[in-house]
Write a protein that holds these residues in place. Structure first.
Motif, PDB file in Angstrom:
ATOM      1  N   ASP A 136       0.819  -1.205   0.000  1.00 22.41           N
ATOM      2  CA  ASP A 136       0.000   0.000   0.000  1.00 22.41           C
ATOM      3  C   ASP A 136       0.859   1.263   0.000  1.00 22.41           C
ATOM      4  N   LEU A 137       1.833   1.330   0.909  1.00 25.01           N
ATOM      5  CA  LEU A 137       2.695   2.503   0.979  1.00 25.01           C
ATOM      6  C   LEU A 137       3.621   2.576  -0.236  1.00 25.01           C
ATOM      7  N   GLY A 138       4.086   1.401  -0.689  1.00 20.63           N
ATOM      8  CA  GLY A 138       4.927   1.381  -1.880  1.00 20.63           C
ATOM      9  C   GLY A 138       4.191   1.893  -3.102  1.00 20.63           C
ATOM     10  N   GLY A 139       2.909   1.602  -3.200  1.00 22.62           N
ATOM     11  CA  GLY A 139       2.109   2.122  -4.304  1.00 22.62           C
ATOM     12  C   GLY A 139       2.025   3.637  -4.258  1.00 22.62           C
ATOM     13  N   GLN A 140       1.853   4.190  -3.055  1.00 23.73           N
ATOM     14  CA  GLN A 140       1.785   5.650  -2.919  1.00 23.73           C
ATOM     15  C   GLN A 140       3.113   6.308  -3.288  1.00 23.73           C
ATOM     16  N   VAL A 141       4.223   5.742  -2.803  1.00 21.74           N
ATOM     17  CA  VAL A 141       5.543   6.314  -3.083  1.00 21.74           C
ATOM     18  C   VAL A 141       5.846   6.243  -4.575  1.00 21.74           C
ATOM     19  N   THR A 142       5.596   5.085  -5.180  1.00 24.61           N
ATOM     20  CA  THR A 142       5.894   4.904  -6.599  1.00 24.61           C
ATOM     21  C   THR A 142       5.029   5.809  -7.461  1.00 24.61           C
ATOM     22  N   ALA A 143       3.748   5.901  -7.147  1.00 26.24           N
ATOM     23  CA  ALA A 143       2.853   6.761  -7.935  1.00 26.24           C
ATOM     24  C   ALA A 143       3.283   8.219  -7.860  1.00 26.24           C
ATOM     25  N   ALA A 144       3.684   8.663  -6.672  1.00 31.91           N
ATOM     26  CA  ALA A 144       4.130  10.053  -6.526  1.00 31.91           C
ATOM     27  C   ALA A 144       5.397  10.300  -7.342  1.00 31.91           C
ATOM     28  N   ARG A 145       6.309   9.344  -7.325  1.00 32.99           N
ATOM     29  CA  ARG A 145       7.535   9.491  -8.127  1.00 32.99           C
ATOM     30  C   ARG A 145       7.204   9.566  -9.616  1.00 32.99           C
ATOM     31  N   ILE A 146       6.349   8.680 -10.080  1.00 32.79           N
ATOM     32  CA  ILE A 146       6.010   8.639 -11.506  1.00 32.79           C
ATOM     33  C   ILE A 146       5.317   9.925 -11.929  1.00 32.79           C
ATOM     34  N   ASP A 147       4.437  10.447 -11.060  1.00 33.37           N
ATOM     35  CA  ASP A 147       3.766  11.711 -11.383  1.00 33.37           C
ATOM     36  C   ASP A 147       4.777  12.852 -11.511  1.00 33.37           C
ATOM     37  N   VAL A 148       5.749  12.912 -10.590  1.00 35.38           N
ATOM     38  CA  VAL A 148       6.769  13.955 -10.663  1.00 35.38           C
ATOM     39  C   VAL A 148       7.607  13.795 -11.930  1.00 35.38           C
ATOM     40  N   LEU A 149       7.985  12.559 -12.249  1.00 41.65           N
ATOM     41  CA  LEU A 149       8.773  12.325 -13.454  1.00 41.65           C
ATOM     42  C   LEU A 149       8.009  12.712 -14.710  1.00 41.65           C
ATOM     43  N   ARG A 150       6.717  12.431 -14.734  1.00 38.71           N
ATOM     44  CA  ARG A 150       5.908  12.801 -15.887  1.00 38.71           C
ATOM     45  C   ARG A 150       5.915  14.307 -16.087  1.00 38.71           C
ATOM     46  N   ALA A 166      -0.104   7.682 -12.884  1.00 35.93           N
ATOM     47  CA  ALA A 166       0.106   6.452 -12.125  1.00 35.93           C
ATOM     48  C   ALA A 166      -1.001   6.272 -11.088  1.00 35.93           C
ATOM     49  N   SER A 167      -1.461   5.047 -10.922  1.00 37.72           N
ATOM     50  CA  SER A 167      -2.479   4.724  -9.933  1.00 37.72           C
ATOM     51  C   SER A 167      -1.819   4.053  -8.744  1.00 37.72           C
ATOM     52  N   ALA A 168      -1.904   4.684  -7.568  1.00 36.65           N
ATOM     53  CA  ALA A 168      -1.307   4.104  -6.373  1.00 36.65           C
ATOM     54  C   ALA A 168      -1.925   2.748  -6.050  1.00 36.65           C
ATOM     55  N   ALA A 169      -3.258   2.659  -6.190  1.00 33.36           N
ATOM     56  CA  ALA A 169      -3.928   1.387  -5.885  1.00 33.36           C
ATOM     57  C   ALA A 169      -3.516   0.299  -6.873  1.00 33.36           C
ATOM     58  N   GLY A 170      -3.407   0.651  -8.152  1.00 34.30           N
ATOM     59  CA  GLY A 170      -3.002  -0.330  -9.148  1.00 34.30           C
ATOM     60  C   GLY A 170      -1.588  -0.820  -8.927  1.00 34.30           C
ATOM     61  N   ILE A 171      -0.684   0.088  -8.588  1.00 32.34           N
ATOM     62  CA  ILE A 171       0.702  -0.300  -8.312  1.00 32.34           C
ATOM     63  C   ILE A 171       0.763  -1.166  -7.066  1.00 32.34           C
ATOM     64  N   ALA A 172      -0.047  -0.840  -6.049  1.00 27.43           N
ATOM     65  CA  ALA A 172      -0.070  -1.636  -4.821  1.00 27.43           C
ATOM     66  C   ALA A 172      -0.479  -3.082  -5.116  1.00 27.43           C
ATOM     67  N   GLU A 173      -1.435  -3.272  -6.014  1.00 32.62           N
ATOM     68  CA  GLU A 173      -1.851  -4.631  -6.377  1.00 32.62           C
ATOM     69  C   GLU A 173      -0.707  -5.404  -7.032  1.00 32.62           C
ATOM     70  N   ILE A 174       0.027  -4.727  -7.910  1.00 30.36           N
ATOM     71  CA  ILE A 174       1.168  -5.373  -8.565  1.00 30.36           C
ATOM     72  C   ILE A 174       2.229  -5.739  -7.543  1.00 30.36           C
ATOM     73  N   LEU A 175       2.525  -4.812  -6.625  1.00 29.35           N
ATOM     74  CA  LEU A 175       3.534  -5.079  -5.602  1.00 29.35           C
ATOM     75  C   LEU A 175       3.123  -6.248  -4.706  1.00 29.35           C
ATOM     76  N   LEU A 176       1.862  -6.278  -4.310  1.00 27.86           N
ATOM     77  CA  LEU A 176       1.401  -7.345  -3.425  1.00 27.86           C
ATOM     78  C   LEU A 176       1.527  -8.705  -4.109  1.00 27.86           C
ATOM     79  N   ALA A 177       1.186  -8.750  -5.390  1.00 22.88           N
ATOM     80  CA  ALA A 177       1.323 -10.013  -6.131  1.00 22.88           C
ATOM     81  C   ALA A 177       2.781 -10.435  -6.236  1.00 22.88           C
ATOM     82  N   ARG A 178       3.665  -9.499  -6.509  1.00 21.32           N
ATOM     83  CA  ARG A 178       5.086  -9.831  -6.635  1.00 21.32           C
ATOM     84  C   ARG A 178       5.676 -10.266  -5.302  1.00 21.32           C
ATOM     85  N   LEU A 179       5.238  -9.645  -4.213  1.00 23.39           N
ATOM     86  CA  LEU A 179       5.716 -10.063  -2.893  1.00 23.39           C
ATOM     87  C   LEU A 179       5.326 -11.498  -2.603  1.00 23.39           C
ATOM     88  N   GLY A 180       4.116 -11.875  -3.003  1.00 23.07           N
ATOM     89  CA  GLY A 180       3.695 -13.264  -2.819  1.00 23.07           C
ATOM     90  C   GLY A 180       4.523 -14.231  -3.642  1.00 23.07           C
TER      91      GLY A 180
END
Length: 425
Positions: A195-209, A249-263
């Motif tokens: 969840d937090l990783g999704g927020q951090v990644t989305a914020a970074r991607i938005d700034v980069l965009r 970037a969608s924080a929730a969408g990235i969080a889903e990807i991260l959670l799947a990869r962690l598993g």
């Protein structure tokens, strides 16, 4: 936006200094190791709550002291705020705004926006992924405290999860209730990290965009005959994580990807005792044409790219309606004639420009403004930095007249105090 007053107590080499600044270029001149960069570092700290040179706050506190204080009065479109941060050698830092305590130090982020150009910028192109992550995270943090909060919380969860991974292997080998407890606890930490990783990644991607077109334009102006420069976010979780070119970037969408990869990687992470995916493992690709610049770009191209990243950062802040304080830490000595001219032209419109130089001749003659000479003294309190008056500056530089040779101001003008030796540091 500009800093009108800068006050330091026990910060780096400065025991005590009060500087009155104006919306104009101010050039700090002095030999290497005399404390010029420490003044710019203090301003940078007020903007980012971190140093541009070290990863921890401990070295910022003057030797023998328990805490350092940095105070800055910031004027922005007629509004004035005084920010003070107490940097503790041990324990949490404290901050106030106009004398009122802030709940957290990070609540002061966004009051001062500043961009620093320094020789270390070459690491943004040639250095480790951590250098590029740090660059983007600082741009995110200056947008306000809530963005810094997500990164701080992510780092806390990452440490706790990593500690659990280091002990999980033995618990799983024992089996029984220990194994069940570890799996259950890891499930909880995985959810929080994702969840937090999704927020951090989305914020970074938005700034980069938002940053990318400014960097591309800046590089094209610096190196018009080179290939175009672009930026791309590279996530350890895989290419399916949204890149800046593919929209918001969608924080929730990235969080889903991260959670799947962690598993998927849980057994491997337990074996290694580390978290293998998340924003702490991501990188930002600085691309020249079709090639990633790291390991490919020439020295000149690398400097042009580093300069474009900083110029682009300034334009990003300007696009958000703020004129940032621009700081140049001895960069003219590193640049060739063409890049010097480009930087001078770009900074002409800056409301406040703070520059350091070991050699006055390194400063292009087209940059007017006040010059402040910095030196060091030794007394019973040890060696510390001071602002020199005209006579002291003359002796330090070996010139007949410091006011003629460097245009340095007197200590009383720079600090508002009677002499440089009376507690100004």
């Amino acid at each position: 936006m500009f800093v009108r007053e800068l006050r330091l107590r026990d910060f780096r080499s400065w025991r005590d200094i009060d500087l009155t600044l104006r919306p104009e270029p101010t050039i700090f001149v002095g030999r290497n190791g005399f404390g010029k960069t420490n003044l710019l570092e203090a301003v940078y700290y007020l903007a980012n709550l971190r140093s541009h040179r070290v990863s921890s706050d401990g070295p910022l506190v003057r030797s023998g002291s328990s805490a350092a204080t940095v105070l800055g009065t910031v004027e922005n479109t007629g509004r004035e705020l005084t920010v003070q941060v107490q940097i503790n050698a041990e324990g949490a830092n404290k901050a106030t705004v106009n004398g009122s305590p802030s709940r957290r130090a990070r609540d002061v982020l966004g009051i001062l926006r500043a961009v620093m150009f320094a020789p270390e910028d070459l690491l943004l192109v040639r250095g480790d992924p951590s250098d590029r992550r740090r660059f983007v995270d600082e741009l995110v943090a200056q947008r306000g405290p809530r963005w810094a909060a997500a990164r701080s919380d992510y780092d806390r969860v990452l440490r706790q999860r990593s500690a659990l991974l280091k002990t999980a292997g033995a618990a799983l080998r024992r089996g029984g209730s220990d194994a069940d407890s570890v799996i259950s606890t890891l499930d909880v930490w995985d959810g929080q990290l994702a969840d937090l990783g999704g927020q951090v990644t989305a914020a970074r991607i938005d700034v980069l965009r938002d940053l990318a077109p400014h960097v591309t334009a800046s590089y094209a102006s610096i190196a018009p005959h080179s290939r175009p420069a672009t930026l791309a976010y590279r996530a350890a979780a895989g290419p399916e994580v949204t890149s800046p070119a593919e929209g918001t970037a969608s924080a929730a969408g990235i969080a889903e990807i991260l959670l799947a990869r962690l598993g998927e990687l849980r057994s491997k992470e337990i074996d290694r005792g580390v978290s293998l995916v998340g924003p702490h493992r991501d990188d930002i690709d600085i691309v020249l044409g079709d090639d990633v610049a790291k390991g490919f770009a020439s020295h000149g191209e690398s400097w042009s790219l580093a300069l474009a990243l900083r110029l682009g950062s300034v334009e990003l802040v300007r696009a958000e309606g703020v004129e940032p304080v621009i700081m140049l830490d001895d960069v003219f000595a590193e640049l060739d004639v063409q890049r010097r001219a480009q930087l001078v032209a770009f900074t002409e419109s800056a409301e406040q420009l703070l520059i350091t130089a070991a050699v006055p001749d390194d400063i292009p003659t087209s940059i007017a403004g006040r010059r402040v000479s910095v030196g060091v003294v030794e007394d019973n309190g040890g060696r510390h930095s001071v602002v020199l008056d005209d006579v002291q500056a003359s002796e330090a530089t070996g010139n007949v007249s410091a006011s003629e040779a460097t245009g340095s101001v007197s200590a009383s003008e720079a600090t508002g105090q009677t002499t440089a030796g009376e507690g100004t540091g």
